[in-house]
Design a protein around this motif. Structure first.
Motif, short mmCIF file in Angstrom:
data_model
loop_
_atom_site.label_atom_id
_atom_site.label_comp_id
_atom_site.label_asym_id
_atom_site.label_seq_id
_atom_site.Cartn_x
_atom_site.Cartn_y
_atom_site.Cartn_z
N GLU D 234 33.83 39.35 34.98
CA GLU D 234 33.99 40.78 35.26
C GLU D 234 35.33 41.29 34.73
OE1 GLU D 234 33.29 41.88 39.30
OE2 GLU D 234 31.13 41.50 39.12
N ILE D 235 35.27 42.44 34.07
CA ILE D 235 36.49 43.04 33.52
C ILE D 235 37.16 43.81 34.66
CG2 ILE D 235 37.39 44.64 31.79
CD1 ILE D 235 34.78 44.10 30.20
N ILE D 236 38.42 43.45 34.95
CA ILE D 236 39.02 44.08 36.13
C ILE D 236 40.12 45.08 35.84
CG2 ILE D 236 38.35 42.28 37.77
CD1 ILE D 236 41.12 41.06 37.48
N ASP D 237 40.59 45.12 34.61
CA ASP D 237 41.52 46.21 34.32
C ASP D 237 41.47 46.61 32.86
OD1 ASP D 237 43.19 44.61 32.81
OD2 ASP D 237 44.59 44.25 34.44
N GLU D 238 42.21 47.65 32.55
CA GLU D 238 42.16 48.22 31.21
C GLU D 238 42.61 47.27 30.10
OE1 GLU D 238 43.33 52.54 30.48
OE2 GLU D 238 44.36 51.94 32.31
N SER D 239 43.46 46.30 30.48
CA SER D 239 43.94 45.36 29.46
C SER D 239 42.86 44.36 29.10
CB SER D 239 45.16 44.61 29.99
OG SER D 239 44.74 43.65 30.96
N GLY D 240 41.76 44.34 29.86
CA GLY D 240 40.68 43.42 29.58
C GLY D 240 40.74 42.17 30.44
N LYS D 241 41.69 42.14 31.33
CA LYS D 241 41.81 40.98 32.23
C LYS D 241 40.48 40.79 32.96
CE LYS D 241 45.17 39.11 35.60
NZ LYS D 241 44.28 37.96 35.69
N THR D 242 40.03 39.53 33.06
CA THR D 242 38.77 39.27 33.74
C THR D 242 39.02 38.44 35.00
OG1 THR D 242 38.39 37.33 32.35
CG2 THR D 242 37.36 39.37 31.64
N LYS D 243 38.07 38.56 35.93
CA LYS D 243 38.19 37.88 37.22
C LYS D 243 38.09 36.38 37.06
CE LYS D 243 36.10 38.66 41.77
NZ LYS D 243 34.98 39.42 42.42
N THR D 244 37.12 35.96 36.27
CA THR D 244 36.94 34.54 35.96
C THR D 244 37.19 34.38 34.46
OG1 THR D 244 34.61 35.08 35.70
CG2 THR D 244 35.26 34.09 37.79
N ASN D 245 37.18 33.14 33.99
CA ASN D 245 37.37 32.95 32.55
C ASN D 245 36.36 31.94 32.00
OD1 ASN D 245 38.32 33.12 29.96
ND2 ASN D 245 40.21 31.96 30.33
N ASN D 246 35.09 32.19 32.31
CA ASN D 246 34.04 31.31 31.81
C ASN D 246 33.92 31.36 30.30
OD1 ASN D 246 33.06 30.17 34.28
ND2 ASN D 246 32.29 32.23 34.78
N ALA D 247 34.36 32.47 29.71
CA ALA D 247 34.27 32.63 28.25
C ALA D 247 35.39 31.89 27.55
CB ALA D 247 34.31 34.11 27.89
N GLY D 248 36.35 31.36 28.29
CA GLY D 248 37.47 30.69 27.64
C GLY D 248 38.30 31.64 26.80
#
Lengths: 322, 322, 322, 322
Positions: D234-248
């Protein structure tokens, strides 16, 4: 290979009498304004129709099939197609076994083991330069504010171009020509000292244009007869501006901020109506050949816009690398 | 970039006054006989020492540091080093801020933001051609039975080469020259129709040789003044042999089995003892420059073996691709 | 870049909702039998339609527009186009400002500064794999008698593929899968020790397939838990045949003549109907997203034929280099 | 080929028991601070000496022979050499005709027709990773402020690394391991959708490291067992930070600004003291082989710094392309 460039990379494909010729441009930055109309001026300059150019008429309408959305480049590869419509392949059936002197017919037959498309020169056709011109239109947009301008200096050794073509047509002959090219507003520092010198990359592309047999930068062959004190371009200000431009704007392979200047020699069109000696590929026996197809009396007339295109392609890549 | 080639790939490195110059050759087939002695003849031909060439003396002994085992290439990359020993860098200290007209000093300073090694031209030095000659020796072994031979045709516009150099030295001047190159026993079918035409690849490499400013294949610039019926080379037998060789052995970018033939123009050496106008890179003000370092009066004298080398490199790659 | 390969070079282009997607194949030898029918089997295997794949229906008819003459490759570049016909772009208008989690929407918007074609994933769409499959068909002809076969091993952790997809559809979920690939009749000696190891080149291409996140050759991750004496494949005859194949047919980056074997992990399709958290690109605020467009529940179902294609592309290049 | 990269291009050369191994780095920007001391930390991390690594002792002192002037990169190619000093080639004479199972000996002999340098694995030796580490040191300077850190997760299936190595040594066995790598402070937008995806380029380089047989990005093989709703980050902010990092940290082949994360499997060292079955290359007959040379019990112990190096090389190229 049919691909060239490091960042601004072009790939061309197609044959004279196949379905289409086209080009894919990879590495074009996003946001460049691009419509099919933008191509028409340069395509018209390349087109046949003037005296001395082939009577084959093609609409040459570009079809952008990828990489552009809402009239802007997207950053994805841009593919542009040109349909071949006015095809008269039977003009060429006589040529299947009779390679035209000066043409690629013989080497194509041998290199591709008899499988090459011989109709209208196939993939070797000057029609492929459509693809170069189209890529050049995109490249010119990227290289702004550089201005690139090519000029016919002489054809058949004659500065009166129209007259020289008339004479050649009368004799059923073809003639060559000399074309120069100047690029202004050049940023200092494009190019690399070895292997990707500006002269290396421009000449690589220039010798991909059919019929070009020579290139000289700046003073060129004349430099060989000059003294160092004459040839050296004195640096007259901090920007690197020089008093003369014998270097053609390039020192050590790298642009010095002065105009890039070079000249090319275009050979006479190989296809002529006069009878010529060749060899029959089936029988191996000598035979006389009279070429009946449509062809240019002076291919040099079409070269300026193509020369500008490849120069723009080279500079676009250098600028994006930089 | 400093790497060139598709299968037979060379990378060159080094500076005039650094520790070494060298070359890595990737893609050399295994089993090629290769000893340090094999390089000496061509290196000697390139070497300074003749009248008109720089008095800088270097042993120029090649050291093979990889890719050769029991005097045979292994198939792994071959790296060859040449130590720089006879360095007189202080000759060049005056040049740090005074770019020599005609040289790459100015563009190197700007492109590399003041970090380039200015001593003796640094990476732009003609000393890097050692690396090309060494790669050429390997390439010549791969391209057997092709024979490549380059010749000085004239220097300073004069066919009496020795006399022309004497006159130039007397005047504290430098002179350029014209060199041709012929490659015989060429297999038919090397090269590609677009982008990797034989002319494209040879010219790409040729314009990596410092001081080369023009190239023409076959009839070259003269072709622009010829009629088609004169210029077209009649095919006289099944092997593709032609009566004339105005095409320089290349049709449609592809070798036709006849000799490859081209000529290049070498500009006069940029370094001359006469006073010249330049700009001080620190002050931005104009200044007079008298160059005191060791330099060639006629760099064209060294060009033949280098021209042969790059031609061999181009042909080796085409042959391995084929 | 969108170009890959040294001798067998492919360039792909197109967008999900643009005019066409396509591929240009450069370096295909002449004389390969090639008709549009030859592509249909592999294209059908890739096609949607099975349970768990998107209901978007496209004819996916290949149009060969260059490089083939009289049903044989000519040696010139082969361009193959696929028209996009069944486009419902309005399904995607909601997505313009709402990047789908797991998709490239967000990075495409940022990287291409808002100019990317967002419709259906644009150039990032799995529809581009049509181009890979088409190139694979050509590559398979070149690599004969090599046989390449890929297999779905499990989806969603379940070996009963049909059942797993049914369950996922019921939950409005998507699932991933594991696919393996075996290539037999491999010539010994393909690949290079560094940079162009067979694993390097295959993995490079495999990770160009959307949704692939892992690859293992031979024993793969299991190798990390083995002893040398277990993992080493004993050489049992002169041809290099080994008793086991923990190396997956590759030693030191080079094929050893045994089968090439590897497995890949395919992530679950990113598009799901369940509500997900994302950020609005215009407002910068968090928003809930429910994806309504057509999409695959299990993209892994389509992967086998694509995996075979890229393996064939890699091997064709290695064989032509060799 | 032994060259990799588009703008930041590296070429490696050398053999285990030849004169030197080395690397040329082309495309390094000018002005980067670079001294021989800068290499020592990473070289020490790679060095043998720990339990489980080979007792061969080399000083591994880097010699910069070009491209650096006054402790700054000049923009010209940087060549770094490492002399081979502690060579005991006779350890390997027994191996000339007895290819070690799991090693490249057999394929090298066949591919290079008997001309490869078999001593110590020749060009296939893990000693070549010195060149990668050296290039990595330069790349790390270019990619600042990115921080790259690799970690041994387990060896021989055991998280207690020291103990696992002890056990293996006792058994005269070798063991493999799993190493992960994290790169933080990653700019958004590196990489390309096809062919030069970040996963493609990193995996290409990673599989150039001897003994690596698998790679997984983010959740990797586990992703194949997950639902879309679990796997999507899930994308959680405008910078693209995500909640998890399954995409590496990579979507659609492009960095999304989150950490790049991947794991690799290192196979057990092929050289073991236990007797193994192989074939004699001269006689073609089966033979028992007991390897006596110096070798690592667990090559995975040396992998972290090499993994960091190739990651830095990949990222440096992406950043310079961008």
């Amino acid at each position: 290979m049919n691909t060239f460039g490091r960042i601004f990379k072009i790939s061309i494909f197609g044959e004279s009498h196949g379905k289409s010729v086209g080009v894919t441009i990879d590495g074009c930055p996003p946001g460049i304004d691009l419509r099919e109309n933008d191509f028409l001026d340069d395509l018209a300059r390349r087109k046949s129709g003037a005296k001395g150019t082939t009577p084959r008429k093609e609409k040459d309408l570009p079809e952008i099939i990828s990489g552009v959305f809402n009239d802007k480049s997207t950053g994805a590869p841009i593919t542009i197609l040109f349909k071949n419509e006015n095809i008269r392949s039977k003009d060429y059936s006589q040529l299947k076994n009779l390679p035209r002197p000066g043409h690629a017919d013989f080497v194509a037959f041998k290199k591709y083991k008899g499988f090459s498309d011989y109709r209208g020169g196939g993939h070797f056709s000057a029609r492929l330069t459509l693809a170069l011109v189209a890529a050049g239109v995109v490249a010119k947009k990227i290289t702004e504010p550089i201005i690139i301008h090519a000029n016919i200096l002489e054809v058949g050794g004659n500065k009166d171009v129209i007259k020289a073509v008339d004479i050649a047509l009368e004799k059923q002959e073809s003639i060559g020509g000399i074309v120069d090219c100047t690029a202004t507003n050049i940023p200092l520092g494009l190019g690399e000292p070895f292997f990707d010198s500006v002269e290396s990359v421009i000449s690589h592309l220039v010798f991909s244009i059919p019929a070009i047999k020579a290139i000289e930068f700046g003073a060129g062959f004349l430099a060989a007869k000059m003294h160092g004190s004459e040839h050296n371009d004195e640096i007259i200000d901090e920007s690197g501006k020089t008093k003369t431009n014998n270097a053609g704007g390039i020192n050590g392979g790298i642009t010095n901020g002065n105009d890039i200047y070079f000249k090319v020699a275009v050979k006479p069109t190989s296809s002529i109506s006069l009878a010529q000696q060749t060899i029959n590929l089936q029988t191996g026996k000598p035979e006389k050949l009279e070429i009946k197809g449509r062809h240019d009396a002076c291919i040099a007339l079409r070269v300026p816009v193509i020369l500008e295109a490849v120069t723009a392609i080279a500079l676009a890549d250098f600028m994006l690398v930089k």
